[in-house]
Write an enzyme that holds these catalytic residues in place. Structure first.
Site: not given
Ligand code: 7TS
Length: 413
Positions: A198, A362
């Site tokens: 990720d 999250c």
């Molecule tokens: N993985 C990590 C490490 C993240 O920080 C986030 C989103 C996601 C996955 C998901 O990403 P998306 O673009 O699919 O939503 N992180 C955050 C955060 O730290 N604050 O708001 C969103």
């Protein structure tokens, strides 16, 4: 050396006041702001170049298709993938992880094991929990040490011949920890397991080279990378992609369809059902161009200096505890203040024009590990400055003053 004040001028949203104070945006880990170049490119594309892709013989459709495919190639080079067919457009990191969880896991033997870590974002936990229920797999995790680094001794112990996949974040969105992926991937490959990374919190901060890492899957989102939301990437090695079934079904991903039966297109289109977010792809391309012009090495050097400065300053604030003190960190800093709830801190900082994120980010298992309900998180982008850190520190002292309990007068109980 990067000039953040000049860079900041290129981001229209940052040059405004919030609650009559100049905006200090310290929430780039949630989503970064967009430079003029990205906004302009998307708007001019919509005005003069827009059409659906991979569908038309007419001029606009062919041009739009070519432009989207050029972005695919740009992203291939950006992460040094071997071929542009290894780059799949998704909605974002979450959809990229779901694609692997529900495509790759289908063919695993019941009883196979998936390893995650205690520091994952929910989007790298929940899909694996559900896939494990659905396909009778077992989910294990690598614990986090108190300083925010992974317990690699525990990893060695839980890695077995049954391990099918290790799904791990490159950098933690709460602790900032950059994980030692090379070692983790080598160990996984030795026992025949695949590795999904990720990369949502890594790609905005330093150069990622998927061939050098030798990861099998790499996921990230455009909106944390100065590009628009609604578009992200799943990178997968070609030999793996060729064997994977599609995850979503519909137009754009087929070869032939009869009323009884369908054959599927080759990757990457096999994994891109439906009309993609065309203008977002174009904006993503502009964002990559913007970053490459500045240079990720420059960004990394500057942000490392900035986060070190922030660490030095912030740890002098009394009653403040930094959550996550790993040796290698991206520009993310979480903290708690004794007896003051993170939401109160966030609300008062907002009144000072300072945007931070508060809550569990999250990553609830991580909050459970540290036995805290929430943290305040500051996260930098390439437009943040040392002066902004100083203003944050003043504001934190103000928070402490406002929130400190009134001393009871002598004799009063
Ligand atoms: N993985 C990590 C490490 C993240 O920080 C986030 C989103 C996601 C996955 C998901 O990403 P998306 O673009 O699919 O939503 N992180 C955050 C955060 O730290 N604050 O708001 C969103």
């Amino acid at each position: 050396m990067l000039n953040p004040k000049e860079i900041k001028k290129k981001f229209p949203i940052l040059n405004q006041k919030i609650h009559e104070k100049p905006l200090i945006y310290l929430d780039s880990a949630a989503s970064s702001q967009k430079p003029q170049q990205v906004i302009r490119k998307m708007s001019s594309f919509l005005r003069t170049d827009y059409a659906n892709v991979h569908r038309g013989v007419h001029y606009l459709s062919q041009q739009a298709t070519d432009k989207c495919e050029q972005v695919r190639e740009k992203i291939q080079k950006f992460i040094n993938a071997q071929s542009s067919s290894e780059i799949i457009f998704t909605k974002g990191t979450t959809e990229s992880i779901n694609t692997v969880a529900f495509s790759y896991c289908q063919s695993l033997k019941p009883g196979s094991e998936i390893i995650i870590t205690e520091m994952e974002h929910h989007s790298n936990i929940v899909p694996w929990q559900i896939a494990c229920q659905k396909y009778n797999l077992t989910l294990k995790h690598i614990p986090v040490l108190t300083n925010g680094e992974l317990d690699l001794k525990a990893y060695t112990k839980i890695l077995t011949k049954n391990t099918a996949l290790v799904a791990i974040t490159h950098a933690s969105n709460v602790l900032g920890t950059i994980n030692p992926l090379k070692q983790i991937i080598t160990q996984a490959h030795l026992i025949g397991a695949k590795v999904l990374v990720d990369g949502a919190q890594a790609v905005p901060h330093f150069k990622v080279n998927v061939q050098e890492l030798d990861c099998d899957f790499y996921c990230f989102s455009s909106h944390k990378l100065y590009g628009p939301s609604g578009i992200g990437i799943l990178y997968a090695k070609k030999n793996i992609l060729d064997t994977l079934p599609p995850f979503q079904f519909g137009g754009g991903m087929i070869e032939t369809v009869t009323l009884d039966k369908t054959t599927f297109a080759e990757p990457p289109l096999r994994f891109e059902a439906g009309t993609p977010p065309i203008e977002a792809i174009i904006g993503f391309g502009a964002a990559i161009q913007f970053i490459e012009k500045i240079g990720l090495d420059n960004i990394h050097r500057y942000e490392t200096a900035l986060i070190q400065y922030a660490h030095q300053k912030i740890k002098k604030v009394s009653d403040l505890q930094i959550i996550g003190t790993a040796e290698h960190k991206v520009s993310v800093l979480s903290f708690v203040l004794k007896n003051i709830h993170a939401h109160d801190i966030g609300t008062i900082l907002d009144q000072e024009g300072i945007a931070v994120r508060v809550g569990h980010h999250c990553a609830q298992p991580l909050m459970q590990k540290y036995q805290i309900p929430a943290t305040v998180r500051i996260s930098f982008g390439l437009y943040n400055t040392f002066e902004e850190v100083d203003i944050l520190i003043q504001a934190l002292n103000k928070v402490k003053k406002i929130m400190s309990l009134p001393k009871s007068p002598k004799g009063d109980d």
